[in-house]
Scaffold this motif. Structure first.
Motif: not given
Length: 329
Positions: A69-93
């Motif tokens: 019953a929620q007002p769902w809409q199609a994804l088409d036409g929307l710009r997809v951004l990075a899903p999160v904006e992290p404060r910190q990024i830890f990278q394993s090498g």
């Protein structure tokens, strides 16, 4: 209005924008999305806000995902951004067994008398000892390197050897400081895809070789970390140690490896990082890249290249490389 989903299915979080509008958090079910600002007024202005209160957010998201019953809409036409904006990024090498073995053999001295098979066997034994006895290798990245999963990647004019590194990215959902390996996964909100681009020519300082690696220069240009498309909650990822990581360059498969090849799994990485630092909701832990980077193939990134990165159950990102001169002309 698009036809809404008719039954509850696994969901994901996304950050979206319409035209020039402000970014907003969305709940993705299939090929439909729900604007969470309206569905959870005052509670879900941003994905960061949802992650900050993840234990309270998760049951509300589950309920919404199963509500046609929620007002769902199609994804088409929307710009997809990075899903999160992290404060910190830890990278394993150096965290994939086969990848490190390949590097050890490729960079052995020219006067090494061992046959290739012997060199590989000894490198493999070394990796097994490292996994059993040593510590993960982790460094810190900059949030300003993050870009969206379908955005162009600008290759800086100074980057002589830009390379790809597709990785499983862990999104933190609870603060974690000095957590045990057994409890580490309880602090995970979910998973997404990261391509941790690296300029191989600037990894090591030429002016001061003894000082070692220069990750600021080699990994943190704006846009060098395409992220997404989705943040998939941990409950929909059966085992982060059994996911296939695949990167295609212009349609040709370059990386295709299971996360089972990691020397240190997700729980071990989180526990290790938390011994020194406090992980915050929305932070990223990049788990390393498998074999098949550009240095292995003798083929680095150049203007016009298209990278497609897929990880089991986490979707696909597609980014085009644009040389800086072309991007600014």
């Amino acid at each position: 209005m698009a036809t809404p989903p008719q039954r509850q299915v696994p969901f994901a979080l996304v950050r979206l924008a319409a035209d020039a509008g402000a970014p907003f958090p969305g709940l993705v079910v299939g090929d439909h999305v729900l604007d969470l600002r309206a569905a959870l007024p005052g509670e879900a202005d941003t994905v960061a806000g949802l992650l900050e209160h993840w234990d309270a957010s998760l049951p509300r998201l589950r309920a919404l995902a199963g509500d046609p019953a929620q007002p769902w809409q199609a994804l088409d036409g929307l710009r997809v951004l990075a899903p999160v904006e992290p404060r910190q990024i830890f990278q394993s090498g150096a965290n994939y067994r086969q990848h490190v073995i390949d590097l050890e053999v490729a960079h052995r001295p020219k006067d090494d008398p061992r046959p290739v098979e012997q060199a590989r066997a000894e490198a493999a034994a070394l990796m097994d000892r490292r996994a059993a006895e040593d510590l993960p290798y982790v460094f810190v990245g900059l949030p300003s390197s993050v870009t969206g999963p379908y955005d162009d990647v600008v290759l800086p004019a100074w980057a002589e050897k830009p390379d790809w590194e597709l990785e499983l990215a862990v999104v933190i959902g609870r603060r974690a400081h000095r957590v045990s390996e057994a409890a580490a996964l309880d602090h995970v909100a979910g998973y997404t895809i990261a391509n941790d681009l690296t300029d191989r020519a600037t990894v090591f300082r030429r002016d001061m070789p003894a000082i070692g690696t220069d990750w600021l220069r080699s990994k943190n240009a704006p846009g060098f970390t395409p992220l997404g498309p989705w943040l998939v909650p941990a409950e929909f990822v059966d085992d982060p140690g059994k996911l296939q990581v695949t990167l295609k360059l212009n349609g040709d498969t370059m990386q295709d490896e299971s996360t089972a090849d990691m020397l240190f799994g997700v729980a071990r990485l989180i526990s290790y990082i938390s011994e020194s630092a406090e992980l915050l909701p929305g932070d990223l832990v990049l788990t390393g890249s498998p074999a098949g980077n550009g240095m292995h193939w003798g083929r680095l990134l150049r203007d016009g290249d298209v990278m497609e990165g897929t990880i089991t159950g986490l979707g696909t990102q597609r980014t085009r490389c644009v040389a800086e001169a072309a991007a600014t002309s």
